[in-house]
Design an enzyme around this catalytic site. Structure first.
Site, PDB file in Angstrom:
ATOM      1  N   GLY A 143       0.848  -1.186   0.000  1.00 12.44           N
ATOM      2  CA  GLY A 143       0.000   0.000   0.000  1.00 12.44           C
ATOM      3  C   GLY A 143       0.877   1.227   0.000  1.00 12.44           C
ATOM      4  O   GLY A 143       2.068   1.151   0.309  1.00 12.44           O
ATOM      5  N   ASP A 144       0.348   2.356  -0.367  1.00 14.41           N
ATOM      6  CA  ASP A 144       1.123   3.583  -0.225  1.00 14.41           C
ATOM      7  C   ASP A 144       1.061   4.009   1.247  1.00 14.41           C
ATOM      8  O   ASP A 144       0.313   3.438   2.052  1.00 14.41           O
ATOM      9  CB  ASP A 144       0.606   4.677  -1.169  1.00 14.41           C
ATOM     10  CG  ASP A 144       1.666   5.750  -1.439  1.00 14.41           C
ATOM     11  OD1 ASP A 144       2.675   5.820  -0.704  1.00 14.41           O
ATOM     12  OD2 ASP A 144       1.481   6.546  -2.388  1.00 14.41           O
ATOM     13  N   TRP A 145       1.821   5.011   1.576  1.00 13.62           N
ATOM     14  CA  TRP A 145       1.963   5.490   2.957  1.00 13.62           C
ATOM     15  C   TRP A 145       0.590   5.688   3.629  1.00 13.62           C
ATOM     16  O   TRP A 145      -0.147   6.601   3.264  1.00 13.62           O
ATOM     17  CB  TRP A 145       2.727   6.815   2.907  1.00 13.62           C
ATOM     18  CG  TRP A 145       3.074   7.411   4.218  1.00 13.62           C
ATOM     19  CD1 TRP A 145       2.222   8.075   5.058  1.00 13.62           C
ATOM     20  CD2 TRP A 145       4.360   7.430   4.836  1.00 13.62           C
ATOM     21  NE1 TRP A 145       2.901   8.502   6.147  1.00 13.62           N
ATOM     22  CE2 TRP A 145       4.227   8.125   6.060  1.00 13.62           C
ATOM     23  CE3 TRP A 145       5.622   6.930   4.486  1.00 13.62           C
ATOM     24  CZ2 TRP A 145       5.294   8.337   6.920  1.00 13.62           C
ATOM     25  CZ3 TRP A 145       6.683   7.155   5.346  1.00 13.62           C
ATOM     26  CH2 TRP A 145       6.511   7.842   6.547  1.00 13.62           C
TER      27      TRP A 145
END
Ligand code: NOJ
Length: 724
Positions: free
Chosen positions: A283-285
């Site tokens: 996932g992104d941040w």
């Protein structure tokens, strides 16, 4: 100059059970056997631990050590520059946990690590996949010196809206060219085997549709119809997957109401089932936790369940996945879903060689060769937008270098410059001085980049301009007006730069404007009133040298725009591959809808003409092929390289209308003055299709048009037919 990390030898294997290796510890066994053996030994908590990634900071060895030693963490991001810290944490994972599962360390090596080369958007203008591959290989090698195993690159998001700051990080608006560059980047970062010590695992991002943010505002909602998703936004990801990318990052945005990081359709249906992606998805941040912000998941626990089930295997930073054991107990998720995600992550760790060589391995870096390659990349990325009266290449005249970018260093690094150091940047002034040895230079800043100007400073610049034969006016936007979370409302020159431009132009001296920016700018007046304009993007540490190479003609420009330049912010999104409308005559009351400069545009120090587009046949059958050709002539006085572009249009398409033009191929042709050459492309019938909304490649018979042209706004279309 990259710093010498502490080296560790392997040998940890022998620490385990008096030298008796478990199957997963045996490098001679196939990866799948090792993965299965290891998974069977792991507790539920250890499995969940593999799915979590945290930010590595200066205090990580105190703060995060307990997580690592209890097997509750699988990865860190943000490795650089401390290889020693990285190795210390790795030693905890490898030598002080029950099973010795290594961590994987990720980092944003985007356009170089220490040797910063042009931002991806600039580099994409080279249309040179070999160059992209060489540069990404260089970036990989430098990254591994400090123990980066995995880079969060390439970004392959299609972007049609230059307000969006992250347009800087991608390859422009075209899915075909974007796909070629995506694949080249994956090959460069990973090589044939990302297990080699000088390679890193690549990560295609941000999946998917992130570039279509409404209003150009980063992180904003996206609404993308299936035909556009399938034919425009997905293809560069597919190309990267086919090139073997080890990982992929799920995006922040919500796509048609469903967050990209919880989107089963894109992550499971398209990526896994249709494309057979075998790597893992990160996932992104905090994008997993943000499912709650989106109004999609009710709480963190539900967000974790939804993201993991959709196919986000590793969670970056937000730690919703810590709730997974409780969710299994409550029967909200099946433990098999967790096991599958663990398997995907372990596979990459095994293939990266982390079980067998967990610590940084010695890798040599030839700094001079790297700088030379970066310089080559700068020259290859600079797009010549205008050159009236052949003011370029520059002679050894009296030159005034004016503008806030005349002596600037730091801002030329661009966004996401990793360990790029402002001190290493060759300014435009320094580059020109080195290139034009007998030139006489007057330098004046004129005004700051974004702050208001003082009348005195502008006057001083005008005075210098008046004394010179030619003015190089270095203008643009700061590095961090582009990149993540850096969107713009206006696409003109910031601060007082337009005022400075007007005053310098009023001197009557020929003005060569060099633009440094992370996005296309809407600068019709600059284009009209400058004698020459060179788009240099944010070029990295070899900026001054590479730009001077082009300005002096040591290297003739070859770059071509990969995004349309709007005339006005009111036109965006503006892109060449739009659909026909029912009423093409409709236009703005106060201007035109035509881009200021089209996709594919770029000049050089000679001129070319294209003959008519010819076909090897008028009709072709399914299964057949057609050769499309033209005669290209260098009509100028210098040798030069032209990028001949093949555009196609499907005249009537029942599964969904096709764009007015689509790039289908290009060739770079170098011709001597007066020389002509046949340029031809062969298209197979099966290349004439498009993606249906449900993901099938469909080729419809009927009329097609094609042209070979210097850019997306020129060339006469000619027709041929595809028979049923
Ligand atoms: C957020 C960005 O969107 C992404 O591109 C980057 O890789 C991660 N942060 C990690 O830094």
């Amino acid at each position: 100059t990259l710093g010498k990390p502490e080296m560790h030898h392997r040998g940890w294997i022998d620490l385990n059970k008096n030298g008796v290796k478990d199957a997963y510890e045996d490098p001679a066994l196939p990866t799948e056997t090792r993965v299965a053996d290891l998974l069977a030994r792991m507790s539920r908590e250890e499995r969940v631990g593999q799915l979590l990634q945290k930010l590595m900071t200066d205090t990580s060895d105190k703060k995060d050590a307990a997580l690592v030693t209890s097997g509750q963490l699988g990865s860190f991001l943000g490795v650089a520059p401390d290889a020693n810290l990285r190795n210390r944490l790795q030693r905890l994972a490898v030598e002080e946990t029950r099973l010795g599962i290594p961590l994987i360390f990720g980092f944003d090596t985007i356009h170089g690590f220490r040797t910063t080369y042009p931002i991806p958007l600039g580099l994409s203008c080279s249309w040179d996949t070999t160059l992209v591959e060489r540069l990404t290989a260089m970036a990989a090698r430098e990254s591994t010196v400090v123990g980066v195993d995995w880079t969060f690159a390439p970004m392959v998001d299609i972007a049609r809206d230059p307000r969006w700051g992250r347009i800087a990080e991608g390859n422009g608006e075209d899915p075909y060219l974007g796909g070629l560059i995506a694949a080249a980047s994956v090959r460069g970062f990973q090589g044939n085997d990302y297990g080699r010590p000088d390679r890193v695992v690549a990560c295609l991002k941000h999946y998917v549709g992130y570039g279509a943010a409404e209003g150009g505002r980063d992180y904003n909602t996206t609404e993308i119809g299936l035909p556009t998703l399938r034919n425009i936004y997905l293809p560069p990801f597919r190309a990267g997957v086919e090139a073997g990318a080890g990982t992929l990052m799920a995006a922040f945005n919500s796509l048609n109401g469903v967050p990209a990081s919880g989107n089963r359709f894109t992550l499971d249906q398209v990526l896994r089932r249709e494309w057979g992606f075998g790597g893992f998805v990160v996932g992104d941040w905090e994008s997993v936790g943000e499912l709650v912000h989106h109004g999609y998941a009710a709480d963190k626990a539900e967000a974790g369940v939804l993201s993991l089930t959709a196919g986000v295997d590793m969670e970056m930073v937000s730690e919703c996945y810590r709730e997974l054991p409780a969710m299994i107990d409550q029967k909200k998720i099946d433990s098999a879903v967790i096991d599958e995600a663990v398997r995907r992550i372990l596979r990459v760790k095994f293939k990266k060689g982390l079980f067998d060589q967990p610590y940084t391995a010695p890798v040599e870096v030839d700094v001079a060769a790297h700088r030379a390659l970066a310089r080559e990349a700068v020259a290859a990325s600079c797009v010549l937008l205008k050159n009236e009266g052949a003011v370029l290449p520059l002679g050894t005249r009296s030159i005034a270098i004016i503008g806030p970018f005349a002596e600037e260093q730091a801002e030329l690094l661009g966004c996401w410059h990793a360990l790029g150091n402002a001190k290493d940047v060759v300014s435009l002034h320094a580059g020109l001085k080195a290139a034009v040895k007998k030139g006489k230079f007057r330098v004046a800043r004129g005004c700051p980049i974004i702050e208001p100007a003082s009348a005195k400073e502008i006057d001083a610049a005008v005075k210098q301009a008046k004394k010179a034969d030619v003015v190089i006016l270095a203008l643009g936007e700061p590095a961090l007006w582009a990149g993540e979370n850096n969107h713009r409302l206006d696409l003109g020159l910031p601060g007082a730069q337009q005022q400075l431009f007007d005053r310098i132009v009023a001197t009557g001296k020929p003005v060569v404007t060099v633009l440094f920016a992370g996005r296309p700018l809407a600068i019709p007046a600059v284009l009209e009133k400058s004698a020459a304009v060179l788009m240099a993007w944010h070029p990295g540490i070899e900026a001054g040298h590479g730009v001077a190479d082009v300005l002096t003609g040591k290297v003739a420009p070859t770059a071509r725009l990969t995004t349309s330049f709007p005339r006005s912010v009111g036109q965006v999104p503006v892109h060449y591959n739009h659909l026909h409308t029912s009423r093409p005559f409709s236009d703005y009351k106060d201007g035109t809808r035509e881009a200021l400069l089209p996709f594919g545009f770029g000049l050089t120090y000679t001129t070319f003409t294209y003959g008519p587009t010819r076909f090897s046949r008028d009709t072709l059958a399914m299964g057949g092929a057609i050769t499309i050709s033209t005669t290209l002539t260098n009509t100028g006085k210098a040798a030069g390289t032209e990028t001949a572009q093949l555009y196609l249009h499907d005249v009537a398409c029942l599964q969904g209308a096709r764009p007015v033009r689509e790039l289908k191929g290009f060739q770079r042709v170098t011709l001597a003055p007066g020389e002509s050459r046949e340029v031809s492309f062969t298209l197979r019938a099966d290349e004439l299709g498009s993606w249906s909304p449900d993901g099938k490649w469909v080729v419809e018979p009927g009329r097609f048009e094609a042209t070979i042209a210097p850019n997306a706004a020129s060339g006469e279309m000619a027709a041929f037919a595809l028979q049923p």
